[in-house]
Scaffold this active site. Sequence first.
Site, PDB file in Angstrom:
ATOM      1  N   ARG A  33       0.844  -1.214   0.000  1.00 35.11           N
ATOM      2  CA  ARG A  33       0.000   0.000   0.000  1.00 35.11           C
ATOM      3  C   ARG A  33       0.871   1.253   0.000  1.00 35.11           C
ATOM      4  NH1 ARG A  33      -2.991  -3.664  -0.928  1.00 35.11           N
ATOM      5  NH2 ARG A  33      -4.428  -4.674   0.531  1.00 35.11           N
ATOM      6  N   LYS A 137      -9.395 -11.350  14.872  1.00 36.54           N
ATOM      7  CA  LYS A 137      -9.721 -11.727  13.493  1.00 36.54           C
ATOM      8  C   LYS A 137      -8.796 -12.833  12.999  1.00 36.54           C
ATOM      9  CE  LYS A 137      -8.315 -10.160   9.331  1.00 36.54           C
ATOM     10  NZ  LYS A 137      -8.009  -9.218   8.234  1.00 36.54           N
ATOM     11  N   GLU A 178     -13.567 -15.133   9.521  1.00 35.09           N
ATOM     12  CA  GLU A 178     -13.476 -14.593   8.152  1.00 35.09           C
ATOM     13  C   GLU A 178     -13.052 -15.646   7.141  1.00 35.09           C
ATOM     14  OE1 GLU A 178     -10.666 -11.389   7.540  1.00 35.09           O
ATOM     15  OE2 GLU A 178     -11.407 -10.996   5.532  1.00 35.09           O
ATOM     16  N   LYS A 220     -17.375 -12.484   9.068  1.00 36.25           N
ATOM     17  CA  LYS A 220     -16.847 -11.522   8.078  1.00 36.25           C
ATOM     18  C   LYS A 220     -16.714 -12.233   6.738  1.00 36.25           C
ATOM     19  CE  LYS A 220     -12.986  -8.387   7.195  1.00 36.25           C
ATOM     20  NZ  LYS A 220     -12.132  -7.358   7.788  1.00 36.25           N
TER      21      LYS A 220
HETATM   22  P1  13P Z   1     -10.396  -5.578   2.581  1.00 35.85           P
HETATM   23  O1  13P Z   1     -11.658  -4.808   2.938  1.00 35.85           O
HETATM   24  O2  13P Z   1      -9.343  -4.725   1.948  1.00 35.85           O
HETATM   25  O3  13P Z   1     -10.703  -6.845   1.846  1.00 35.85           O
HETATM   26  O4  13P Z   1      -9.744  -5.993   3.955  1.00 35.85           O
HETATM   27  C1  13P Z   1     -10.538  -6.503   4.945  1.00 35.85           C
HETATM   28  C2  13P Z   1      -9.802  -7.513   5.720  1.00 35.85           C
HETATM   29  O5  13P Z   1      -9.667  -7.398   6.912  1.00 35.85           O
HETATM   30  C3  13P Z   1      -9.267  -8.672   4.991  1.00 35.85           C
HETATM   31  O6  13P Z   1      -8.842  -9.625   5.900  1.00 35.85           O
END
Ligand code: 13P
Length: 341
Positions: A33, A137, A178, A220
């Site tokens: 980034r 997470k 997630e 997520k």
């Molecule tokens: P993005 O919204 O850029 O996909 O990132 C969210 C995230 O936490 C991915 O693990």
Amino acid sequence: MNLADLNKVALAMVTPGKGILAADESSGTIKKRFDAIKVESTEENRRDYREMLFRSTEAMSKYVSGVILYDETIWQNAKDGTPLVKLIEQSGAIPGIKVDEGTQALPQCPGELVTIGLDKLAERLKKYYERGARFAKWRAVIDIGSGIPTQTAIHVNAHALARYAALCQAAQIVPIVEPEVLMDGDHDIERCYDVTQRVLNKTFQELRVQRVELEGMVLKPNMAISGKKCGKQASVEEVAEKTVRLLKACVPAAVPGIAFLSGGQSDEEATAHLNAMNRIGGLPWRLTFSYGRALQAAPQKAWSGKAENVAAGQRAFTHRARMNALASKGEWDTGQEKKVA
Ligand code: 13P
């Protein structure tokens, strides 16, 4: 485990009109980034950038329910010596922590990955809790391609997600579960729907087997969406309708909330999709955002590593956070994009 308290935190993470800032890019990802805005990825620059976000008072207090941090960040102090975790707490948002340790190639499954980081996780969670983290997470990555995903990759990743979630709850930390189906390929929305359905079904099966309390977690997921290289891109309405149908089929109503990843969608697409889903209404869980790129692309560009651009970076972040906050209530429209607060 105190389930009532876990449930309280989970509900706070998905408060209507608020969502989660995913600022947990690993050192490798944040370097990518920063490369894009020509900023060197030093520990100090990473700190300055994230401090800029966490000191965006309006965004943090009005539109952000929680922040996912990377290990380096949770131990860092702001320039004036205040722990960054304290800045987040003072704004009223909840600090969270990414606890997976990335991915490794999955044996016998060419091209597929498994997320690692379970070893010593119980000890690490204890330290993160003491530092202030109230949620965590773990991201599993499922790629769509010729012959993949295999059921093996879906199974081992779901198993690890459930192991992680159970350990979090035992440490009084709300797990964000997630399982991300990537949108990188040329597959159409139907294929994404089918794969995501397999992934979510397996994930909830494993969560049940490992006795994870659904009231004390947040999901997520990715949206049901066309692959980036697919010639036929589904409309906003189709993405919203298919994603809601998919979630209704796979996600038990006991889950307090769903906070989507943006996964490479443009800023405005990610907002429009969330908004269209919340317009459908009548859902058993709250739907909000847990965006990384779709919240940070604009502030990164505005900031570009220069101290004199901090106010501009904060304005850009506040704008995106406000747009997504409106979308979390189904109150966004393109006209709002032009109104600068
Ligand atoms: P993005 O919204 O850029 O996909 O990132 C969210 C995230 O936490 C991915 O693990």
